[in-house]
Enzyme design. Structure first.
Site, short mmCIF file in Angstrom:
data_model
loop_
_atom_site.label_atom_id
_atom_site.label_comp_id
_atom_site.label_asym_id
_atom_site.label_seq_id
_atom_site.Cartn_x
_atom_site.Cartn_y
_atom_site.Cartn_z
N GLU A 77 0.81 -1.21 0.00
CA GLU A 77 0.00 0.00 0.00
C GLU A 77 0.85 1.27 0.00
O GLU A 77 0.45 2.29 -0.58
CB GLU A 77 -0.94 0.01 1.21
N PHE A 86 -12.04 -6.83 13.93
CA PHE A 86 -10.94 -7.30 13.09
C PHE A 86 -10.60 -6.25 12.03
O PHE A 86 -11.46 -5.80 11.30
CB PHE A 86 -11.31 -8.62 12.41
N GLN A 87 -9.35 -5.87 11.98
CA GLN A 87 -8.83 -4.88 11.04
C GLN A 87 -9.53 -3.53 11.14
O GLN A 87 -9.63 -2.79 10.16
CB GLN A 87 -8.86 -5.41 9.60
N LYS A 116 -17.96 -0.19 5.66
CA LYS A 116 -18.32 -1.22 4.69
C LYS A 116 -19.83 -1.25 4.41
O LYS A 116 -20.25 -1.48 3.26
CB LYS A 116 -17.86 -2.60 5.17
N MET A 172 24.50 9.02 2.98
CA MET A 172 24.42 10.32 3.61
C MET A 172 24.67 10.22 5.11
O MET A 172 25.34 11.07 5.70
CB MET A 172 23.07 10.98 3.35
#
Length: 560
Positions: free
Chosen positions: A51, A113-114, A163, A467
């Site tokens: 993602e 969940f999630q 949802k 760096m």
């Protein structure tokens, strides 16, 4: 007509002219992806490997095209994986809309969940965000998100949709987007008059160009303005390409790794005209010593940036293209021959230079510039290679240098290159990365290979975190704590395993042919360019020091 929430999402994207979405599906956003499946011929979806890659790709698409970039993710870890990309866009004022889904309304706040409060997580790194729990508000919310992302100072907006809303139905009526107007309401006549008075009085003006000049599309007006007031020009990392880097008045980048001509020029000038820049700490160094001999005129669209980091003598708040248009109509032609000559002399006496023995990062960048004739889009990750790409490639046009400036996001470049190439298929697109950065998101080479997006990944491979090692060498007594990457990773084999072409470069004479071959192949290519671990970026200003305290290797040798 009556549509469900997922279909409304797609129809609103079509309203806004969205042609590409970058994302990754999951449970809560499945309804949206099902609707997307039915509209596959109208909206192109790029399935990234992660993602974060989707967010960076949307960002790169936006920077390269000037349009709003769009990414999607599911709830929980899908949404949180977008966070770094959203923050990157926020720090650099990039228009993006991130669409996430969440658990159904009855499950919110129950540690389902999630489930994640993604609006709470992203509140500090978005211009605005929403959670949509009412189907009747969905369409207007998405439309408002696109407007906010683009208006004034652009930035990312997140829309989280539960949802059950993606499944519920309501009436949908198509609407044409309201054109986003340029911000002019704060442009005051007295501010314009004061600015013109300062310009007329100045004998040593200097123009500093920031990312706002790119965002506003003000390149033409900026060139006219610079030629009228006859002033040398420096830019920030974000401002590259807004003013033609091949023009005789261009003196190079300003700040920590800016040229001596720019840093000393700003120190010596009597008027610093800053257009579209927020005075980042990497630009100004010691704020109390910055432009100490000058009056400062700041032009910016965001009132919050005026007097935030540097106290200015005059400011004009408004869209830069509009402000410069008004100034150009009223400013008379000036000549500052002696001042220009003074800065040109500094530039001639202190040119950018590097060790010409063996293969180096600057040499690779110079060869890329020659092969592409300065017409490519260059994306970068963050570190030494980023500075070399800013110093040694001359950007003639805006939206051709894409880099994470404010957040400094390692792993940004591959996703951004994919987004840029999708948005500008007519351009050669190369990502310049160090081996440390490339490791972070090199999985996105698989994305490029899956869709045969012909980006060229150039790895400036010094087997260290370059760096950080440079700072350890100069300021930490050469204590190389956790910065050595000299292990068995073979980037050519990695490229081949991910479906791309891999080419290793170890000699100077191999660079140009490798770049030419990569362009001709028309597929994703990884160039593994092996350089010495102790090559450094110069000039350099120590953190917190005034920018006139710039030094290079010659200065270090004199002290030794």
């Amino acid at each position: 007509m009556k549509l469900n929430g997922s279909e409304i999402v797609i129809e609103c994207l079509k309203e806004q002219g969205v042609d590409t979405v970058f994302g990754y599906p999951g449970g809560t956003i499945l309804n949206v992806y099902d609707a997307l499946y039915k509209h596959g011929s109208e909206i192109n979806h790029i399935l990234t490997s992660h993602e974060q890659g989707a967010a960076h790709a949307a960002d790169g698409y936006a920077r390269a095209t000037g349009k709003v970039g769009v990414c999607m993710a599911t709830s929980g870890p899908g949404a949180t994986n977008l966070v770094t990309g959203i923050a990157t866009a926020y720090m650099d004022s990039i228009p993006m809309v991130a669409i996430t889904a969440n658990v159904a309304v009855p499950l919110l706040g129950r540690d389902s969940f999630q489930e994640i409060d993604i609006t709470g997580v992203t509140m500090p790194i978005t211009k605005h965000n929403y959670i949509v729990k009412d189907i009747t508000k969905l369409a207007d919310t998405i439309r408002e998100a696109f407007r906010i992302a683009q208006e004034g100072r652009p930035g990312p907006v997140l829309v989280d949709i539960t949802k059950d809303v993606t499944a519920a139905e309501t009436e949908y009526v198509k609407e044409e987007p309201i054109p986003v107007e340029r911000s002019t309401q704060y442009i005051k006549e007295k501010d314009l008059e004061q600015a013109i008075e300062l310009i007329n009085e100045s004998e040593k003006p200097f123009v500093f160009v920031g990312g706002g000049a790119v965002i506003s599309g003000a390149s033409k007006e900026l060139m006219e303005f610079v030629k009228k007031i006859d002033a040398p020009v420096a830019d920030s990392l974000m401002g590259k390409g807004a003013f033609d880097g091949t023009d005789e008045l261009y003196m190079g980048m300003l700040g920590m790794h800016g040229t001596k001509a720019s840093n000393l020029g700003v120190t010596k000038c009597d008027l610093l005209i800053t257009v579209g820049s927020r005075f980042s700490d990497r630009v100004i160094g010691n704020a109390s010593r910055f432009a100490k001999n000058a009056k400062i005129l700041q032009i910016d669209v965001d009132p919050a940036e005026i007097n935030k980091n540097i106290q200015v003598d005059c400011s004009i708040i408004g869209d830069l293209k509009e402000v410069l248009t008004r100034l150009n109509q009223r400013i008379e032609k000036h000549e500052h021959k002696e001042w220009i000559k003074e800065i040109e002399t500094i530039s001639e006496e202190h040119p950018l230079k590097y060790n010409e023995e063996g293969l180096t990062g600057p040499y690779v960048i110079e060869q890329i510039y020659k092969v592409t004739e300065g017409n490519a889009i260059i994306t970068t990750d963050v570190g030494q290679h980023q500075m070399w790409a800013a110093q040694y490639y001359r950007y003639k046009d805006p939206r051709t240098f894409l880099s994470s400036g404010g957040l400094g996001t390692m792993g940004y470049g591959v996703g951004a290159a994919i987004g840029a190439k999708v948005g500008r298929p007519d351009k050669v697109v190369l990502n310049i990365a160090g081996d440390g950065c490339f490791r972070m998101n090199m999985n996105e080479i698989a994305t490029a290979a899956r869709y045969n997006i012909p980006i060229i990944q150039v790895v400036i491979n010094n087997h260290v975190l370059g760096m950080v090692r440079q700072w350890q060498t100069l300021f930490y007594g050469k204590r190389y704590s956790q910065t050595i990457l000299n292990d068995g990773v073979d980037f050519v084999k990695v490229a081949e395993a991910l479906g791309a072409e891999g080419i290793r470069v170890t000699k100077k004479e191999e660079v140009a042919p490798a770049v030419e071959k990569a362009i001709a192949l028309g597929k994703p290519v990884v160039l593994d360019c092996v350089i010495d671990c102790d090559d450094k970026v110069f000039p350099m200003v120590p953190a917190g020091a005034p920018i006139e305290d710039t030094f290079d290797q010659d200065d270090l040798n004199k002290e030794a």
